[in-house]
Design an enzyme around this catalytic site. Sequence first.
Site: not given
Length: 273
Positions: A71, A22, A216, A103, A218, A67, A129-132
């Site tokens: 959050k 960032s 998602i 996001d 990178y 991050t 996946g089922a995270g944030g």
Amino acid sequence: MKITGATRVLAVIGDPVSHSLSPIMHNGWIADHGLDAVYVALPLRSDDAENEIRALSQFGLAGLNITVPHKQSAARAADRSEGPVANVLRWEEDGSVSGFNTDGPGFLDALDEAAPDWRGRVRRVLMVGAGGAAVAIAEALSAHVDTIYFANRTQARADAAAAGLRVGRVLRWDDLERGFGAADLIIQATTLSMAGQESPAWPFALTKPGVICADIVYRPLETEFLRAARARGLVAMDGLGMLIHQGARAFELWFGVKPDVAKARARLIEALG
Ligand code: NAP
């Protein structure tokens, strides 16, 4: 860039945060627009950062990105927040703090860029996946699709993610093949694609033609998941798109101008080596 007493300060807080892209992205845009501002990364180790984030209000920051893992604390620290999870805070002229989550919308912007016709043809989504991040993306997608199947190693997390959405459904982790066969959009939102992890053999042989596949992660940019999708001739979208577009939305919230996403991509690809 000349830093003076009048230079406005923005930051990303998280733990860890030293690897964050960032600062490169936002300082590049700050220079593009000739703004007197600087964006830095601040590590914050805390189990509940609500008070630390509130205290930051005393320092006259121009804006903040938040991050993992802060959050939820950020949303609680704000005077008003779009939802229970915030990745952007903005200090208003009256001193109050507004929370936003860019996001999910950032993911949709990236999808618009990578597969402009997706809104007309994506009905069923497989979320691996089922995270944030998975939950944020699914929330943004939910108004545009019929069904979102969550498949997650820890079933309870998939159950909770699906229960929170009208279009949410659960698929068992050992039933991934069925999801790959049914989906129009497959999103890899676990850490399994990250460098150093052993990526599973994703069942792309079962996919329909034209399926859109998004990872998602990178680091690396070209993941095993994306490599396999491309080998099957499918549309493949990398994780930089979401990162850049959530950042572009944050930049616009702070400065009121839309930054150049193509310039950011070039800078970040160079940074990633
Ligand atoms: P998170 O909340 O910690 O969720 C991690 C996810 O990965 C969970 O679904 C977890 O499953 C799964 N997972 C971890 N290890 C696994 C394994 N060995 N086998 C199967 N599943 C495993 O993290 P997050 O914030 O959602 O982030 C997920 C990834 O997305 C990270 O790599 C992050 O860097 C990336 N990300 C990218 C962007 C972007 O802008 N491109 C934005 C946010 C996040 P369990 O529930 O079973 O643990």
